[in-house]
Design a protein around this motif. Structure first.
Motif, mmCIF file in Angstrom:
data_model
loop_
_atom_site.group_PDB
_atom_site.id
_atom_site.type_symbol
_atom_site.label_atom_id
_atom_site.label_comp_id
_atom_site.label_asym_id
_atom_site.label_seq_id
_atom_site.Cartn_x
_atom_site.Cartn_y
_atom_site.Cartn_z
ATOM 1 N N GLU A 112 5.857 14.293 -6.839
ATOM 2 C CA GLU A 112 5.508 13.487 -8.009
ATOM 3 C C GLU A 112 6.443 12.276 -8.136
ATOM 4 O O GLU A 112 5.990 11.163 -8.404
ATOM 5 C CB GLU A 112 5.582 14.346 -9.273
ATOM 6 C CG GLU A 112 5.229 13.586 -10.537
ATOM 7 C CD GLU A 112 5.445 14.384 -11.813
ATOM 8 O OE1 GLU A 112 5.076 13.865 -12.876
ATOM 9 O OE2 GLU A 112 5.996 15.509 -11.750
ATOM 10 N N ARG A 113 7.723 12.491 -7.906
ATOM 11 C CA ARG A 113 8.668 11.364 -7.982
ATOM 12 C C ARG A 113 8.352 10.314 -6.922
ATOM 13 O O ARG A 113 8.408 9.109 -7.185
ATOM 14 C CB ARG A 113 10.104 11.858 -7.835
ATOM 15 C CG ARG A 113 10.611 12.630 -9.040
ATOM 16 C CD ARG A 113 12.112 12.870 -8.989
ATOM 17 N NE ARG A 113 12.557 13.574 -7.804
ATOM 18 C CZ ARG A 113 12.643 14.904 -7.689
ATOM 19 N NH1 ARG A 113 12.275 15.679 -8.700
ATOM 20 N NH2 ARG A 113 13.089 15.451 -6.578
ATOM 21 N N ARG A 114 8.010 10.757 -5.713
ATOM 22 C CA ARG A 114 7.653 9.807 -4.652
ATOM 23 C C ARG A 114 6.383 9.043 -5.028
ATOM 24 O O ARG A 114 6.263 7.857 -4.728
ATOM 25 C CB ARG A 114 7.454 10.514 -3.319
ATOM 26 C CG ARG A 114 8.688 11.157 -2.690
ATOM 27 C CD ARG A 114 9.839 10.225 -2.337
ATOM 28 N NE ARG A 114 10.659 9.817 -3.459
ATOM 29 C CZ ARG A 114 11.593 10.562 -4.050
ATOM 30 N NH1 ARG A 114 11.830 11.788 -3.641
ATOM 31 N NH2 ARG A 114 12.299 10.095 -5.059
ATOM 32 N N LEU A 115 5.445 9.711 -5.692
ATOM 33 C CA LEU A 115 4.231 9.015 -6.136
ATOM 34 C C LEU A 115 4.555 7.971 -7.198
ATOM 35 O O LEU A 115 3.936 6.901 -7.225
ATOM 36 C CB LEU A 115 3.191 10.014 -6.652
ATOM 37 C CG LEU A 115 2.494 10.835 -5.565
ATOM 38 C CD1 LEU A 115 1.695 11.981 -6.189
ATOM 39 C CD2 LEU A 115 1.585 9.953 -4.717
ATOM 40 N N TRP A 116 5.516 8.267 -8.059
ATOM 41 C CA TRP A 116 5.928 7.260 -9.047
ATOM 42 C C TRP A 116 6.552 6.057 -8.341
ATOM 43 O O TRP A 116 6.365 4.912 -8.770
ATOM 44 C CB TRP A 116 6.880 7.847 -10.087
ATOM 45 C CG TRP A 116 6.143 8.602 -11.149
ATOM 46 C CD1 TRP A 116 6.157 9.940 -11.378
ATOM 47 C CD2 TRP A 116 5.257 8.044 -12.129
ATOM 48 N NE1 TRP A 116 5.330 10.261 -12.433
ATOM 49 C CE2 TRP A 116 4.768 9.120 -12.907
ATOM 50 C CE3 TRP A 116 4.823 6.758 -12.413
ATOM 51 C CZ2 TRP A 116 3.872 8.935 -13.958
ATOM 52 C CZ3 TRP A 116 3.929 6.578 -13.466
ATOM 53 C CH2 TRP A 116 3.476 7.655 -14.218
ATOM 54 N N THR A 117 7.253 6.294 -7.247
ATOM 55 C CA THR A 117 7.806 5.185 -6.462
ATOM 56 C C THR A 117 6.671 4.344 -5.894
ATOM 57 O O THR A 117 6.704 3.107 -5.979
ATOM 58 C CB THR A 117 8.702 5.719 -5.324
ATOM 59 O OG1 THR A 117 9.768 6.481 -5.888
ATOM 60 C CG2 THR A 117 9.264 4.581 -4.496
ATOM 61 N N VAL A 118 5.664 4.987 -5.326
ATOM 62 C CA VAL A 118 4.502 4.268 -4.791
ATOM 63 C C VAL A 118 3.828 3.482 -5.909
ATOM 64 O O VAL A 118 3.430 2.331 -5.724
ATOM 65 C CB VAL A 118 3.493 5.249 -4.139
ATOM 66 C CG1 VAL A 118 2.185 4.541 -3.798
ATOM 67 C CG2 VAL A 118 4.086 5.897 -2.903
ATOM 68 N N ASN A 119 3.735 4.085 -7.077
ATOM 69 C CA ASN A 119 3.058 3.473 -8.216
ATOM 70 C C ASN A 119 3.647 2.118 -8.602
ATOM 71 O O ASN A 119 2.943 1.268 -9.138
ATOM 72 C CB ASN A 119 3.087 4.442 -9.404
ATOM 73 C CG ASN A 119 2.248 3.968 -10.554
ATOM 74 O OD1 ASN A 119 1.041 3.808 -10.427
ATOM 75 N ND2 ASN A 119 2.880 3.755 -11.696
ATOM 76 N N ARG A 120 4.912 1.924 -8.324
ATOM 77 C CA ARG A 120 5.539 0.630 -8.661
ATOM 78 C C ARG A 120 4.928 -0.533 -7.881
ATOM 79 O O ARG A 120 4.870 -1.651 -8.372
ATOM 80 C CB ARG A 120 7.037 0.687 -8.386
ATOM 81 C CG ARG A 120 7.790 1.469 -9.394
ATOM 82 C CD ARG A 120 9.297 1.249 -9.250
ATOM 83 N NE ARG A 120 9.966 2.393 -9.810
ATOM 84 C CZ ARG A 120 10.664 3.284 -9.119
ATOM 85 N NH1 ARG A 120 10.811 3.147 -7.824
ATOM 86 N NH2 ARG A 120 11.215 4.300 -9.716
ATOM 87 N N SER A 121 4.483 -0.256 -6.650
ATOM 88 C CA SER A 121 3.924 -1.319 -5.805
ATOM 89 C C SER A 121 2.425 -1.191 -5.577
ATOM 90 O O SER A 121 1.748 -2.187 -5.334
ATOM 91 C CB SER A 121 4.624 -1.319 -4.442
ATOM 92 O OG SER A 121 6.013 -1.530 -4.592
ATOM 93 N N TYR A 122 1.932 0.024 -5.594
ATOM 94 C CA TYR A 122 0.516 0.300 -5.320
ATOM 95 C C TYR A 122 0.038 1.283 -6.381
ATOM 96 O O TYR A 122 0.256 2.490 -6.251
ATOM 97 C CB TYR A 122 0.333 0.926 -3.929
ATOM 98 C CG TYR A 122 1.026 0.169 -2.821
ATOM 99 C CD1 TYR A 122 0.404 -0.912 -2.201
ATOM 100 C CD2 TYR A 122 2.297 0.543 -2.394
ATOM 101 C CE1 TYR A 122 1.046 -1.604 -1.184
ATOM 102 C CE2 TYR A 122 2.942 -0.146 -1.381
ATOM 103 C CZ TYR A 122 2.313 -1.211 -0.778
ATOM 104 O OH TYR A 122 2.945 -1.900 0.220
#
Length: 163
Positions: free
Chosen positions: A130-140
């Motif tokens: 989930e944390r990695r998805l939040w990282t992705v969410n910042r750009s995509y």
């Protein structure tokens, strides 16, 4: 498809539609965490008896996780949310309610059994993914329904532990 393509030998890999990215691209990192999560769910399933109530549900969850991986690897303009993920999130909420039956959150030291320990591992890996998805969410941008699913999934694993 040849397994040994050698196309990743220089530090890049392919997303869907042949998009080449660095192997430490946030989308690859997120999908790596989701892949590990799916493997851990497989271990959970292998530790459950064949007639265990949640075995089939966990298979459905695994398919949802794989759908999220496809979503993350797709170009933003071609992404499509699998609407079944919303129903699956609702189903998890219902199961959590049944499993917890009014019990309050409390820290549990893992290790009571092999199954319980792996459920804790699944919960922790879900939170990492989930944390990695939040990282992705910042750009995509990631669909909020996916983020809700991931948050609920860690709750579901915790509820399975306290059941």
């Amino acid at each position: 498809m040849n397994i040994c393509t050698k196309t990743g030998d220089t530090g890049q890999t392919s997303l869907l539609k042949g998009i080449r990215v660095d192997k430490d691209d946030p989308r690859v990192e997120a999908n790596g965490e989701l892949d590990e999560l799916n493997a851990i769910i497989g271990i959970v399933k292998s530790l459950m008896k064949d007639d265990y109530l949640h075995l089939s549900f966990l298979s459905t969850i695994q398919k949802g996780v794989m759908g999220i991986m496809s979503y993350v690897a797709s170009p933003v303009d071609t992404r499509q949310l699998d609407e079944r993920l919303i129903t699956l999130t609702d189903d998890m909420e219902h199961e959590i309610s049944i499993l917890t039956n009014g019990k309050k959150f409390d820290f549990i030291l893992p290790g009571a059994s092999q199954l319980e320990s792996v459920l804790h591992l699944a919960r922790a890996k879900t939170r990492t993914a989930e944390r990695r998805l939040w990282t992705v969410n910042r750009s995509y941008a990631i669909a909020p329904e996916i983020m809700c699913f991931m948050n609920r999934l860690s709750d579901y694993f915790f509820a399975l532990v306290i059941d």
